[in-house]
Design an enzyme around this catalytic site. Structure first.
Site, PDB file in Angstrom:
ATOM      1  N   GLU A 198      17.456 -31.490  21.176  1.00  0.00           N
ATOM      2  CA  GLU A 198      18.722 -31.397  21.909  1.00  0.00           C
ATOM      3  C   GLU A 198      18.534 -31.697  23.392  1.00  0.00           C
ATOM      4  OE1 GLU A 198      17.695 -29.135  19.652  1.00  0.00           O
ATOM      5  OE2 GLU A 198      19.250 -29.237  18.100  1.00  0.00           O
TER       6      GLU A 198
ATOM      7  N   ARG B  20      20.546 -25.033  23.603  1.00  0.00           N
ATOM      8  CA  ARG B  20      19.164 -25.445  23.843  1.00  0.00           C
ATOM      9  C   ARG B  20      19.021 -26.356  25.061  1.00  0.00           C
ATOM     10  NH1 ARG B  20      15.161 -25.568  19.310  1.00  0.00           N
ATOM     11  NH2 ARG B  20      15.147 -23.331  19.016  1.00  0.00           N
TER      12      ARG B  20
ATOM     13  N   LYS C 161      11.542 -32.154  -1.219  1.00  0.00           N
ATOM     14  CA  LYS C 161      12.750 -31.377  -0.985  1.00  0.00           C
ATOM     15  C   LYS C 161      13.609 -31.420  -2.250  1.00  0.00           C
ATOM     16  CE  LYS C 161      15.747 -30.397   2.895  1.00  0.00           C
ATOM     17  NZ  LYS C 161      16.077 -30.630   4.285  1.00  0.00           N
TER      18      LYS C 161
HETATM   19  C1  LIG Z   1      17.764 -26.227  17.298  1.00  0.00           C
HETATM   20  C2  LIG Z   1      18.302 -26.630  15.950  1.00  0.00           C
HETATM   21  N1  LIG Z   1      18.856 -27.845  15.802  1.00  0.00           N
HETATM   22  C3  LIG Z   1      19.348 -28.218  14.604  1.00  0.00           C
HETATM   23  C4  LIG Z   1      19.278 -27.370  13.531  1.00  0.00           C
HETATM   24  C5  LIG Z   1      19.915 -27.760  12.208  1.00  0.00           C
HETATM   25  N2  LIG Z   1      18.894 -27.896  11.164  1.00  0.00           N
HETATM   26  C6  LIG Z   1      18.655 -26.927  10.266  1.00  0.00           C
HETATM   27  S1  LIG Z   1      17.453 -27.316   9.200  1.00  0.00           S
HETATM   28  C7  LIG Z   1      17.252 -28.822   9.897  1.00  0.00           C
HETATM   29  C8  LIG Z   1      16.239 -29.770   9.335  1.00  0.00           C
HETATM   30  C9  LIG Z   1      14.900 -29.148   9.324  1.00  0.00           C
HETATM   31  O1  LIG Z   1      13.990 -30.029   8.727  1.00  0.00           O
HETATM   32  P1  LIG Z   1      12.587 -29.485   8.308  1.00  0.00           P
HETATM   33  O2  LIG Z   1      12.047 -28.614   9.368  1.00  0.00           O
HETATM   34  O3  LIG Z   1      11.757 -30.647   7.910  1.00  0.00           O
HETATM   35  O4  LIG Z   1      12.870 -28.550   7.066  1.00  0.00           O
HETATM   36  P2  LIG Z   1      13.373 -28.974   5.598  1.00  0.00           P
HETATM   37  O5  LIG Z   1      14.816 -28.599   5.540  1.00  0.00           O
HETATM   38  O6  LIG Z   1      13.139 -30.428   5.404  1.00  0.00           O
HETATM   39  O7  LIG Z   1      12.539 -28.147   4.686  1.00  0.00           O
HETATM   40  C10 LIG Z   1      18.124 -29.013  10.963  1.00  0.00           C
HETATM   41  C11 LIG Z   1      18.222 -30.235  11.781  1.00  0.00           C
HETATM   42  C12 LIG Z   1      18.709 -26.104  13.745  1.00  0.00           C
HETATM   43  N3  LIG Z   1      18.640 -25.192  12.765  1.00  0.00           N
HETATM   44  N4  LIG Z   1      18.226 -25.761  14.953  1.00  0.00           N
END
Ligand SMILES: Cc1ncc(C[n+]2csc(CCOP(=O)(O)OP(=O)(O)O)c2C)c(N)n1
Length: 631
Positions: A371, A399, A283
């Site tokens: 969630e 959710r 990342k």
């Molecule tokens: C249902 C939901 N909960 C929380 C989020 C907030 N959120 C956005 S990106 C993320 C992390 C995602 O991690 P990953 O899938 O590993 O992607 P990365 O950013 O590491 O590439 C979170 C928790 C969201 N978008 N949707």
């Protein structure tokens, strides 16, 4: 397409067809240029930088190998889709990203035919891809369908529901698992540990032919590990979990090696059945400040690209946000009550739990992007004497609606919901808007629903909710409030008691939460009464009866959908009581409000001081005209 080796390749790419016309070795140069472009861009627009830097090579390779837009790329969350946008004809408009009338920060079907599925919330991509794979099969289309999902998004139940289904159907789809070991903060849970074990090689135990075939002749992550660790013998299978669900597991491969990616994806494109490609990325890759602090650069405002310093760090004195108020409150209350437990579904930073997570490690639970689980977990804790506080964004609480009703409210359990990002949220746009919570909360029996109008009130409401023996929600907006200092010994607020803030005549504004400042400003010009309603449920019925009898018109003001919101609660009460007073409901209209700054969105919805004033003037002119006609 021809170009000299020095020219800027990215400037020549207006569609994936241009990309596919390049010789494969040029992808490496393109990756470098793309990173520079992304860093410059996000330093000006703000947005999600670290995830985009991590998926540069993957995005190039996917568009290089797959025949987009006919083949479908479905980005999970969609926060990593900036290069996808750049490559698909939107490069020149990227400087409008996340701004009013500009490009969305997420894939959006209205924006481009390349955006196969609209997104913003996580963990939907495998379900959507499966739906498209089924549609392709039914129409006899040879199109390929690819879901690109992070290890964080993979922690959600929905992702597993979809894997479970896709494996059983033997559907033709490819899931690319982008594993960077990070959610917004470091990823958590058994799956995360499992992926780490795969990478460390400890689960490489049996030989798998499929993986061998796809990866042969390539220096994969795995092979690199093998060379380094001589005990590794031959291509072996780490992917048992996914294999058990019916997927052909391939990988892990280096997600920053364009040649490895292109070759593997080409091989996979020719395979049928459910495939899972495990790609390892970093990342923030290629930008030191983001590599060092991927969490800060997950979602960031404007910053100086040379130093990585946020522009807001540099100029302004820090203002306490509502999130900051919650952060203070939860630590103070945890000191006073050792039964307090704080729960977050993967939003430690955004929800203000960083300090708590350090000070009360054993009372802090990051459950991953889960969630639904977070709420039932809290319900279980509350059954057995703990006092859970679920810190959650309004939009993500959607959710867990069944868990809210069925597990918490129906059993009347004392769970406190600290609901952040209520109402309009600005540049993230409609996927992240918290515009519906007052509507969906107030119809649930046993719930107490509070909307603070300032920081001190927020603090006191959290205490009020925590002291109740039933479920309670304190719902506050993104950002800072009017700047009211916290009182020295903030007590609770009597449940269901509103506060008369200004006495005027003819018109009474009944205000729920953060629009209070704007409403007070409008009221000065109108000489109107203003009530800070504080509680959406229970309403202060006595005060409502009083203002209804003393004014010619009532006006409710809220930053929630007008349909079913707090104003509707007032309308229902007046109707039940047979109180026939003209009522105007101000709030968010019955449409999705596109991305823009929060201030612009408030204006669009008529919730700024001037719009409130104008609207009431018009209503009153109408009332007077009607009265004259009756005379
Ligand atoms: C249902 C939901 N909960 C929380 C989020 C907030 N959120 C956005 S990106 C993320 C992390 C995602 O991690 P990953 O899938 O590993 O992607 P990365 O950013 O590491 O590439 C979170 C928790 C969201 N978008 N949707």
């Amino acid at each position: 397409m021809s170009s000299s080796p020095d020219s800027n390749l990215l400037d020549l790419i207006d569609s994936p067809a241009d990309l596919r016309a390049l010789p494969q070795f040029r992808l490496r140069q393109l990756a470098k240029e793309a990173r520079r472009f992304l860093i410059e861009l996000v330093s000006e627009t703000g947005g999600h930088l670290a995830a985009n830097l991590g998926t540069v090579e993957l995005t190039l390779a996917l568009h290089y190998v797959f025949n987009t837009p006919d083949d479908r790329l479905i980005w999970d969350v969609g926060h990593q889709s900036y290069l996808h946008k750049i490559l698909t004809g939107r490069r020149a408009a990227m400087d409008t990203l996340r701004q009013k009338d500009g490009l969305s920060g997420f894939p959006n079907r209205n924006e481009s035919e390349y955006d196969s599925f609209g997104v913003g919330h996580s963990s939907t991509s495998i379900s959507a891809a499966l739906g498209m794979a089924i549609a392709a099969a039914r129409t006899g289309s040879p199109r390929r369908v690819v879901s690109i999902i992070g290890d964080g998004a993979m922690t959600a139940g929905q992702a597993f529901e979809a894997l479970n289904h896709a494996g059983a159907l033997d559907a033709n789809l490819l899931v690319v698992l982008n594993d960077n070991d990070m959610s917004i903060s470091p990823n958590v849970g058994g799956l995360s540990n499992y992926l780490a074990r795969i990478l460390s090689g400890r689960t490489y135990s049996t030989v798998r032919e499929g993986s061998k075939k796809v990866l042969q002749n390539m220096p994969t992550m795995w092979e690199l590990a093998r060379r380094a660790e001589e005990h590794m013998k031959g291509m072996v299978v780490p992917g048992t979990l996914f294999e058990e669900l019916g997927f052909n597991y391939i990988g892990p491969i280096d997600g920053h090696d364009t040649d490895a990616l292109v070759k593997t994806l080409r091989n996979l494109r020719a395979l049928s059945g459910p495939q899972l490609l495990h790609v390892v990325t970093r990342k923030g890759k290629g930008y030191k400040p983001a590599e060092i602090n991927p969490c800060k650069f997950h979602g960031i405002g404007k910053f100086d690209p040379l130093t990585g310093m946020s522009r807001s760090d540099a100029d302004a004195a820090p203002v306490k946000t509502y999130t900051g108020v919650f952060s203070d409150w939860v630590c103070t209350m945890a000191d006073a009550d050792d039964k307090l437990i704080a729960i977050t579904p993967a939003m430690r930073e955004g929800s203000g739990l960083v300090e708590f997570s350090k000070r009360y490690q054993d009372r802090y639970f990051d459950v991953g992007i889960a969630e639904q689980h977070s709420l039932t977990l809290a319900a279980g804790m509350a059954c057995d004497g703990l006092r859970p506080v679920v810190a959650i964004y309004s939009t993500f609480l959607q959710r867990a609606y069944d868990q809210l009703i069925h597990d918490v409210a129906l059993q009347n359990l004392p769970v406190l919901f600290a609901i952040d990002r209520g109402g309009l949220v600005g540049n993230d746009g409609p996927t992240h808007s918290g515009n519906y919570d007052l509507s969906y909360l107030r119809c649930i029996p046993n719930m107490t629903v509070m909307t603070p109008a300032d920081e001190d009130e927020c603090y006191r409401m959290l205490t009020t909710g925590f002291q109740l023996h039933s479920p309670a929600a304190v719902r506050y907006p993104r950002g800072s409030g009017p700047g009211v200092a916290l009182s020295d010994s903030p007590d609770s607020i009597p449940v269901g008691k509103a506060e008369l803030r200004r006495e005027g005549k003819d018109i009474a504004l009944l205000v729920f939460g953060s629009p209070l400042a704007a409403a007070l400003e409008a009221a000065e010009r109108l000489d109107a009464t203003v009530v800070n309603m504080r509680f959406v449920k229970p309403l202060d019925e006595a005060l409502l009866r009083q203002v209804a009898s003393q004014h010619q018109r009532l006006v409710t003001v809220e930053d929630n959908a007008v349909r079913g919101g707090a104003g509707s609660a007032v309308a229902e009460y007046l109707a039940e009581q047979g109180l026939n007073v003209p009522l105007t409901l101000l709030g968010i209209p019955d449409e999705f409000i596109e991305h823009a700054s929060r201030e612009q969105q408030l204006e669009i919805c008529g919730l700024d001081a001037d719009s409130i004033y104008q609207r009431i003037q018009r209503e009153m002119a109408g009332t007077i005209a009607t009265l004259r006609a009756v005379d």
